[in-house]
Structure formats: C-alpha cells, structure tokens
Motif scaffolding. Structure first.
Motif, mmCIF file in Angstrom:
data_model
loop_
_atom_site.group_PDB
_atom_site.id
_atom_site.type_symbol
_atom_site.label_atom_id
_atom_site.label_comp_id
_atom_site.label_asym_id
_atom_site.label_seq_id
_atom_site.Cartn_x
_atom_site.Cartn_y
_atom_site.Cartn_z
ATOM 1 N N ILE A 242 2.299 8.576 -6.851
ATOM 2 C CA ILE A 242 2.604 10.054 -6.983
ATOM 3 C C ILE A 242 3.972 10.409 -7.658
ATOM 4 O O ILE A 242 3.856 11.323 -8.651
ATOM 5 N N ALA B 96 1.327 3.763 -2.928
ATOM 6 C CA ALA B 96 1.217 5.412 -2.808
ATOM 7 C C ALA B 96 2.210 6.182 -3.421
ATOM 8 O O ALA B 96 2.071 7.152 -4.223
ATOM 9 N N TRP C 13 9.002 1.161 -3.921
ATOM 10 C CA TRP C 13 8.022 2.173 -4.733
ATOM 11 C C TRP C 13 8.382 2.348 -5.946
ATOM 12 O O TRP C 13 7.932 2.702 -6.920
ATOM 13 N N THR D 25 0.981 -1.380 0.080
ATOM 14 C CA THR D 25 0.218 0.170 -0.022
ATOM 15 C C THR D 25 0.750 1.169 -0.002
ATOM 16 O O THR D 25 0.618 2.303 -0.816
#
Lengths: 268, 306
Positions: A87, A83, A142, A79
C-alpha cells in the motif's frame, strides 16, 4: 550444482517442514508439554528418538510444535509487512511529490535502526507474546517491501502499457491492481522468501532472549535458550532446535537465490 | 566534497531526530502504568510518585519530549533504576568491550572473506569455489544464537581450546568474534567473489597484464582495489546487524559489553537504561552509515546525490 537442483532441494526441504508443521500434532509421538521427571535429559531412546529436556519432555514433539510457531510468526509477519509495504510503496511510487517524500523519509528513519534491535526494544516494552512479536517484526519489515514496490512502480509507470491504460482513462486504482501488481509479483515473491527466513531467525532471537512466545509453549528459539544451561551434560538440547532453524533458513535461502537467478536471467 | 557533505548532513538531521523520537516513544508504549511495570505492583505509592516525578511522566507529553531532547543535548540519558548511577556512566564503562568485540568480528570476517573469495575466484568452478559458496550459504543460514553454543560445545567443552565465557585475554575473544562475524564473512565472501569475477574480465586488468605487471601487482593494484567498493557497502550495511547481534553473542559468552547490558536491563525492566542502550546503538549505526557515505566519496569521487 545448477540452479534447478538448488531450487528442487530447497523446495523439498520446505515442503517437508511445511508438512511436519501442519501435521505436527498427528506425527508427534508425545504431547509437547507432557512432563516426566524420571526421564529427564535422555540423549536418545526408542521412545524419544531426539531425547528429552530437563523436565522429561520429548524433544521431537516439541520441535514439531515449535515449527508451527516459527512458521506462524514468519508467515504472519511477511503477509502483514507485504500488505503494508504494498500500500505504502504503491502510494509513494504512483502519487510521487510530497506524499512520496514524506513516506520515503519515514522509511529512511525506520531503516536507520538495526531491525532486530527495534523488535527487541518493542517486545521488551510490550511484553512477550506471539502477537507482540509479529507487530514488532512488522514495524521495520514493511519498509523493504515499500521500497521495492516504489522502485518497481517508478520504472513500470513509464512503460507503454501503463501509459496506454492511462490514455484510455483508467483510474489509478485500476492501473495499480490490473497493470502494475501482476508485474510486481515475481520480485515480491523473492523478497518474501528472504523475508520469511529473516522473520524466522528474528523470532528465534526474540525467543532466545525470553521475549518471544511465553513458556511452556515450545518454540525453536526458546528451546535453544533452555538448552544453554545444559551444554555440558546435554548438548542435544541445543543441537536439534538449532538444526531445525538452520535447515528452514537454508531451504528458504536456496529457493530465494534460485528464483532471483531465474528472474535476473529472464530480465536479461 | 563540501556540497556533498552539506547534502548528506541535511539528510542526517531528520533521520537522527526520527531515531530519537522513536526511542522517546518506547517508554510510553508500556501497556498500563509504566511506573507500576518498573517497580512492581507491591511498590508503595510514595515510591511510585517519586519515580514518576524523576522520569517526568507526571508532565504533559510535549514537555517530556522537549526535556528529553535538551537532556540529550547535555549528554544526559537519565539514571538507572537499580544501579544507582547515570545511564551514560554505565554505558561508557561497557562500550569499549563491545567496540573491541565488533572490531575483532569485522577483522575475522574480512580475513575469512578475502581468503575464501580470492581462492574461489582463482579456482572458478573448482572444488574450492564450490566450498566457498557452500560456506557462504551455510554462514547465512546459521543463526548466531545457535552458532555460539555450537562453537562453545566443540572448542570450549570438548576440545578445551578456548575459555567458555567472560572477558580476559585474546583467547576469550576468539569464539565471540567468530560467532558475531560469521554472518558478515558469509555475505562478504559471496559479494567479493562476484566482484572479483566481474573485474577479472575487465579491459583494464587485461591491459595491466599486457604491460607486464606481475600477477601480485595486478591483484593488489587493480582487481582487489576495484572490488573494495562493494566490501565497504556491505560492511556498512552489516554493521547494524553486528551491533544488534552483539546482544545475543554477548549474552551467550557473558561478554561485558553494551549488548549484554541491554539484555540485563530488559530482564530487570530498567527502562531508562534500555532506552539509553537502544539510543546509543541506533545512533552509532546512523553515524557509521553517514561516515560510510563520506568514505564512498573519498574512494570514488564520481559518487553524487542525484
């Protein structure tokens, strides 16, 4: 075996694991931390179907509770990574220019590290603990989402529906949220499935090295590490937690593969 | 080729600098006083002050960073806190063992993957093909921290075919190499099978057969050679996983390489040694990726940086 069957099989195993993780405390026959030194290293008994460890703790109960930790770490890591990646990838792909160059060089530097090595190094200096594990896994986690989002946005922003939205005067934020994101969901879902499997294995690796959750909290990796000293006399200590990790990762890989094949077939 | 090399070198430098900066930052992320964490709360103030001076932690951050880079340029990674030796000496003593293990793991992965992928491609849709796919799926799902103990239980403890741990002859290498190489073998089998199936239907393969080449020549000169590009890519990508995996595999089998050294350094909080090990592993990974890119250009001159 066809694609549909793999998907059903994988989803079935995952559902079973999810239910056992959610209702673990209700299903578990014993408290995972309850010690009974007179019943140590039992391979099987009616009271302890998967046996007990060196402190007489019930393996089945510890596996059920350990699954909660693995899933918690996996879901939190995915999660948070998703996120951040969403972005950064959106900014990079949509704005382009020096922002894109700068962000993608940062991604290159982080990808220059073998992921788990950086996670091990960071948890080694930050100290063990669940939140440190999640932070360490997100540090590199990420980047793959950011790359995927950037690539998809670069391809999507030239499509007619995005150009039409731009011509109608839509702001970048609205274009990203209303027009680009819905198209990004399928590839992101597939990436997240593989990401979840990778995060669960990484958590297991960190716990195996004593850098994950702190004892006596059970986790599949730390249970494997504890069992390593008793390979000769009690191989069941390593067999069951290992099997639990393998089944979870196998199910996630099956679902990920099946979804990917469907997406590829649809895009053809 | 020269232009490509320069372009690739220009990309390599910022990446290397980024990696070095991250490794430098590591020691500064230790919560609280790093010196107290390393020496323990009971250490005397004089000892703490001496270590702080040795590590340069009493100086401004920028100066520390500059000294870190200049020391590195001289090949100096500092001193281990407990082993009374330079970090570079300790790492150089352990590096050959890791390289040997990584090489054997890659070799094992290649042998397994080539055998299975060829058998699967030849018998497409048959039970051998399904078996190869199942192997690939299971291989990807088996974490090495479970596979290692599992192999140990079966082959060392129950069958007594291989030694349990340590470094010695070839028999000591078999289980660690299999543990480390299985993940790579699984991915390679899958990719190589797909590449072979794709190449099998290409016009140049049909032409090769039509002009009367033997089946062996068609496979060796045309099919396997063309499928090799994907193998190089995967092996390079997986090299990082192999290096990181050595931390766990070497710990399980008490293999005296840099992976086990890193874990031991983490356990004893010997942070200069941890920093040195992480740096060596990460820089090796960056350099292997760089060399792979060069290899691409040699294998396929069409590759460019556009």
């Amino acid at each position: 075996m066809n694609n549909q069957l793999w998907l059903v099989l994988g989803a079935g195993i995952l559902l079973l694991l999810l239910v056992s993780a959610l209702f673990g405390p209700l299903i578990a026959p014993h408290h995972p931390l309850r010690q009974n030194l007179s019943e140590d290293l039992i391979p099987y008994s009616s009271e302890h179907p998967l046996g007990t460890d060196k402190l007489g703790r019930d393996i089945l109960s510890r596996i059920l509770h350990g699954g909660r930790i693995s899933l918690l770490v996996g879901v939190s890591t995915v999660t948070l990574s998703l996120a951040i990646g969403l972005i950064i990838g959106s900014l990079s792909g949509f704005l382009g220019g020096w922002t894109d160059q700068l962000l993608m060089r940062l991604v290159d530097v982080l990808l220059a590290f073998p992921g788990i090595l950086l996670a091990i190094a960071f948890t080694a200096v930050l100290g063990p603990g669940l939140e440190h594990v999640v932070i360490a896994l997100c540090l590199i986690g990420w980047t793959s989402y950011a790359r995927l989002v950037r690539g998809e946005i670069l391809a999507l922003r030239e499509r007619e529906f995005v150009q039409a939205a731009r011509a109608l005067g839509c702001k970048p934020k609205r274009i990203i949220w209303r027009h680009l994101l819905p198209n990004l969901l399928p590839p992101l879902l597939i990436q997240s499935t593989f990401g979840l499997a990778a995060a669960i294995v990484a958590e297991g690796s960190l716990s195996f090295l004593g850098l994950g959750v702190e004892p006596p909290t059970p986790s599949w990796g730390s249970m494997l590490n504890d069992g390593r000293q008793f390979l000769l006399v009690a191989p069941h200590l390593t067999t069951y937690p290992g099997l639990a990790i393998m089944l979870t990762v196998l199910a996630l890989n099956l679902v990920g593969d099946a979804l990917q094949e469907r997406l590829t077939a649809r895009s053809r | 080729m020269k232009r490509y090399l320069i372009q690739r070198l220009l990309l390599l430098l910022p990446t290397l600098l980024g990696v070095l900066t991250l490794v430098f930052v590591l020691i500064h992320l230790i919560p609280g006083d790093p010196v107290e964490v390393m020496l323990g709360e009971t250490a005397s103030a004089t000892d703490k002050q001496a270590l702080r001076r040795d590590l340069g932690l009493d100086r401004p951050l920028f100066e520390q960073y500059r000294d870190f880079l200049t020391s590195l340029a001289r090949g100096d990674l500092g001193r281990s806190l407990y082993e009374q030796a330079r970090v570079t000496e300790i790492i150089s003593a352990r590096l050959p063992a890791t390289l040997l293990l990584a090489l054997c793991a890659m070799l094992a992965a290649l042998v397994i993957a080539f055998s299975l992928a060829i058998l699967a491609a030849v018998n497409r849709g048959g039970w051998l093909d399904h078996g190869a796919l199942l192997f690939s799926l299971l291989g990807l799902s088996l974490p090495n921290f479970w596979l290692g103990p599992l192999l140990m239980i079966v082959f060392s403890i129950q069958l007594g075919w291989t030694p349990v741990s340590g470094r010695g002859g070839i028999s000591h290498l078999i289980l660690p190499a299999l543990t480390l190489g299985l993940g790579m073998a699984a991915i390679l089998t899958r990719i190589l099978r797909a590449s072979l199936l794709q190449v099998m239907n290409e016009d140049f393969v049909r032409t090769a057969r039509a002009k009367g080449l033997t089946e062996k020549q068609v496979w060796l000169k045309h099919m396997l050679r063309n499928a090799l590009m994907s193998v190089v890519t995967i092996m390079s990508l997986q090299f990082g996983a192999l290096l990181a995996g050595s931390l766990i595999t070497e710990t399980i089998f008490s293999w005296p390489g840099i992976g086990r050294l890193t874990v031991q350094a983490i356990q004893t909080r010997d942070y200069p040694l941890v920093q040195g090990c992480v740096l060596v592993i990460a820089v090796s990974y960056v350099l292997v990726n760089f060399l792979t890119d060069m290899l691409y250009k040699l294998v396929d001159p069409r590759v460019s940086y556009e």
